[in-house]
Motif scaffolding. Structure first.
Motif, mmCIF file in Angstrom:
data_model
loop_
_atom_site.group_PDB
_atom_site.id
_atom_site.type_symbol
_atom_site.label_atom_id
_atom_site.label_comp_id
_atom_site.label_asym_id
_atom_site.label_seq_id
_atom_site.Cartn_x
_atom_site.Cartn_y
_atom_site.Cartn_z
ATOM 1 N N GLY A 65 0.827 -1.336 0.089
ATOM 2 C CA GLY A 65 -0.055 0.123 -0.015
ATOM 3 C C GLY A 65 0.914 1.277 0.058
ATOM 4 N N PHE A 66 0.131 2.535 -0.003
ATOM 5 C CA PHE A 66 1.032 3.591 0.083
ATOM 6 C C PHE A 66 2.057 3.700 1.299
ATOM 7 C CE2 PHE A 66 1.633 8.074 1.641
ATOM 8 C CZ PHE A 66 1.681 8.788 0.308
ATOM 9 N N GLY A 67 3.146 4.091 0.725
ATOM 10 C CA GLY A 67 4.234 4.273 1.772
ATOM 11 C C GLY A 67 4.914 3.057 1.855
ATOM 12 N N MET A 68 4.710 1.802 1.479
ATOM 13 C CA MET A 68 5.348 0.812 1.719
ATOM 14 C C MET A 68 5.676 0.159 0.510
ATOM 15 S SD MET A 68 4.890 -1.229 5.522
ATOM 16 C CE MET A 68 6.101 -2.176 6.207
ATOM 17 N N LEU A 69 5.021 -1.323 0.671
ATOM 18 C CA LEU A 69 5.365 -2.206 -0.699
ATOM 19 C C LEU A 69 4.470 -1.879 -1.766
ATOM 20 C CD1 LEU A 69 5.999 -5.677 1.113
ATOM 21 C CD2 LEU A 69 7.760 -3.951 0.260
ATOM 22 N N ASP A 70 5.010 -2.205 -2.940
ATOM 23 C CA ASP A 70 3.953 -2.133 -4.316
ATOM 24 C C ASP A 70 3.561 -3.487 -4.706
ATOM 25 O OD1 ASP A 70 4.238 0.905 -5.341
ATOM 26 O OD2 ASP A 70 6.277 0.371 -4.856
ATOM 27 N N ALA A 71 4.279 -4.744 -4.115
ATOM 28 C CA ALA A 71 3.794 -5.952 -4.548
ATOM 29 C C ALA A 71 4.420 -6.845 -3.355
ATOM 30 C CB ALA A 71 3.930 -6.298 -5.828
ATOM 31 N N ALA A 72 3.614 -7.963 -3.138
ATOM 32 C CA ALA A 72 4.299 -8.949 -2.440
ATOM 33 C C ALA A 72 3.862 -10.348 -3.013
ATOM 34 C CB ALA A 72 3.559 -8.972 -0.916
ATOM 35 N N LYS A 316 14.590 8.562 10.769
ATOM 36 C CA LYS A 316 13.277 9.023 11.528
ATOM 37 C C LYS A 316 12.409 9.593 10.586
ATOM 38 C CE LYS A 316 15.839 11.252 14.799
ATOM 39 N NZ LYS A 316 16.236 12.148 16.063
ATOM 40 N N ALA A 317 12.914 10.509 9.889
ATOM 41 C CA ALA A 317 11.912 11.107 8.805
ATOM 42 C C ALA A 317 11.155 10.346 7.962
ATOM 43 C CB ALA A 317 12.544 12.523 8.010
ATOM 44 N N LEU A 318 11.895 9.290 7.520
ATOM 45 C CA LEU A 318 11.244 8.195 6.551
ATOM 46 C C LEU A 318 10.361 7.298 7.286
ATOM 47 C CD1 LEU A 318 14.213 7.557 4.253
ATOM 48 C CD2 LEU A 318 12.275 8.840 3.657
ATOM 49 N N TRP A 319 10.604 6.985 8.636
ATOM 50 C CA TRP A 319 9.722 6.150 9.491
ATOM 51 C C TRP A 319 8.542 6.906 9.724
ATOM 52 C CZ3 TRP A 319 9.240 1.401 10.814
ATOM 53 C CH2 TRP A 319 8.095 0.984 11.721
ATOM 54 N N ASP A 320 8.638 8.318 9.892
ATOM 55 C CA ASP A 320 7.396 9.081 10.268
ATOM 56 C C ASP A 320 6.540 9.309 9.185
ATOM 57 O OD1 ASP A 320 8.169 9.135 12.864
ATOM 58 O OD2 ASP A 320 9.125 10.988 12.847
ATOM 59 N N TYR A 321 6.975 9.068 7.886
ATOM 60 C CA TYR A 321 6.252 9.549 6.648
ATOM 61 C C TYR A 321 5.004 8.699 6.768
ATOM 62 C CZ TYR A 321 5.465 10.128 1.638
ATOM 63 O OH TYR A 321 4.812 10.782 0.592
ATOM 64 N N PRO A 322 4.118 9.232 5.945
ATOM 65 C CA PRO A 322 2.515 8.565 5.983
ATOM 66 C C PRO A 322 2.687 6.950 5.328
ATOM 67 C CG PRO A 322 2.295 10.849 5.474
ATOM 68 C CD PRO A 322 3.813 10.626 5.426
ATOM 69 N N VAL A 323 1.703 6.023 5.949
ATOM 70 C CA VAL A 323 1.769 4.853 5.577
ATOM 71 C C VAL A 323 0.392 4.136 5.442
ATOM 72 C CG1 VAL A 323 2.461 3.952 7.629
ATOM 73 C CG2 VAL A 323 2.705 2.619 5.340
ATOM 74 N N HIS A 324 -0.227 3.650 4.500
ATOM 75 C CA HIS A 324 -1.415 3.264 4.602
ATOM 76 C C HIS A 324 -1.702 1.831 3.767
ATOM 77 C CE1 HIS A 324 -6.118 4.188 4.015
ATOM 78 N NE2 HIS A 324 -5.943 3.218 4.734
ATOM 79 N N THR A 325 -1.476 0.926 4.666
ATOM 80 C CA THR A 325 -1.420 -0.625 4.113
ATOM 81 C C THR A 325 -2.463 -1.565 5.307
ATOM 82 O OG1 THR A 325 0.193 -1.589 5.798
ATOM 83 C CG2 THR A 325 0.984 -0.366 3.829
ATOM 84 N N PRO A 326 -2.825 -2.616 4.656
ATOM 85 C CA PRO A 326 -3.873 -3.299 5.852
ATOM 86 C C PRO A 326 -3.230 -3.434 7.063
ATOM 87 C CG PRO A 326 -3.661 -4.430 3.453
ATOM 88 C CD PRO A 326 -2.731 -3.443 3.557
#
Length: 332
Positions: A65-72, A316-326
């Motif tokens: 999802g957004f901010g993490m993986l494009d596929a698994a 730290k900035a990249l960890w804090d960046y928004p993420v939206h996955t299941p």
């Protein structure tokens, strides 16, 4: 052992169908191979892809999802996915900026992802890969040459996914992935075994008064089988090895990740986290970020793992960046 399944052969496929039914706004399934794809892919960015055997949920499909993986790419339970799965998933989500494979260090995964990378390159698609090997418990195991890839994978996928979302080029995304891998260390323990559905019985046996220190996520043997101790004693024995391995030093900022192996109550995981913070404070190591919960599991195994990632302002900035996955979401 009792399990909520229909047919053993259909466990993975039906689980994936359930994920799509529950999170169709975030993920879709590949039409011809087993693959979890970001619903809005492809995007004009580096495509970040991972995968491995099923049974470790929410890793990896739950992090699409957004901010993490494009596929698994999921394999059967504790079994590597095939090169064709990886190839087709990559082709389905790549948006012309290249592909990064994040690979846990297990022999089958490493071999099959390399084959997929070679096939992608032959089709003119830029591709890079990083092998995660953060486990400090053992040097070699039943499934690996060298250290295993475990909890650090979750943190790396989140950080690298954020950087790709921001539009960084493939070489930079790979470099930050390698940087994270160099700065992260993990170790796990088990109170009980797990049971692979096809086997229907525990992978190994532990006495009522025993635990396994340094266990792998497939039930591989650890460093030692010991008599039960208090949670604080167990945490200190794991954390001491982790801290000394990098080594982490007084004044370091870390992301502290306490992960459940699938069957451990959250109450106990928070207790473990409390003991971990106490230990780190005693070493002068500051916990700047944290994650607690079941994120890389081993079916219903009772136990936990501890992961520490040395942080800097970029991470730290990249960890804090928004993420939206299941399975992981904040800031969006």
């Amino acid at each position: 052992m009792k399990k909520l399944i229909n047919k053993v052969d259909d466990v993975v496929v039906e689980s994936l169908a359930g994920m799509q039914a529950a999170h169709g706004d975030l993920v879709r399934l590949h039409p011809s191979v087993k693959g979890v794809l970001r619903a809005d892919a492809p995007n004009p960015k580096v495509a970040v892809i991972s995968g491995g055997g099923s049974g470790h949920e929410p890793l990896h499909g739950g992090f699409v999802g957004f901010g993490m993986l494009d596929a698994a790419c999921p394999g059967e339970v504790f079994t590597s996915p095939t090169p064709d799965q990886m190839l087709e998933a990559a082709k389905a989500v790549q948006g012309g900026k290249g592909v990064l494979f994040i690979v846990k260090n297990y022999t089958g995964d490493v071999m099959n992802f390399q084959m997929a990378a070679d096939m992608l390159a032959a089709e003119g698609i830029p591709v890079a890969q990083v092998v995660v090997n953060d486990d400090v418990a053992v040097q070699d195991s039943l499934y690996t040459a060298g250290r295993r890839g475990v909890g650090g994978t979750v943190l790396i996928e989140k950080i690298v996914g954020a950087l790709a979302e921001l539009g960084a080029p493939l070489e930079e995304v790979k470099q930050v992935c390698e940087k994270c891998n160099a700065q992260v260390r993990s170790m796990g323990m088990a109170l009980t075994s797990c049971a692979v559905p096809a086997a229907g019985k525990p992978t190994f046996e532990l006495g009522e008064d025993e635990f396994e220190l340094g266990i792998g996520i497939h039930g591989e043997p650890g460093r030692q089988r010991l008599k039960m101790k208090t949670a604080r004693e167990i945490v200190e024995s794991m954390a001491e090895v982790i801290v000394n391995d990098l080594p982490f030093q007084k004044g370091d900022e870390v992301l502290a990740f306490v992960n459940g192996m699938g069957g451990t109550p959250l109450m106990e995981l928070y207790l473990v986290y409390n003991d971990l913070v106490r230990f780190l404070n005693g070493k002068g190591i500051q916990v700047a970020r944290n994650l607690v919960g079941n994120y890389i599991t081993s079916l219903e195994m009772q136990g936990c793992s501890i992961t520490l990632l040395k942080l800097d302002s970029q991470l730290k900035a990249l960890w804090d960046y928004p993420v939206h996955t299941p399975a992981l979401r904040w800031g969006k």
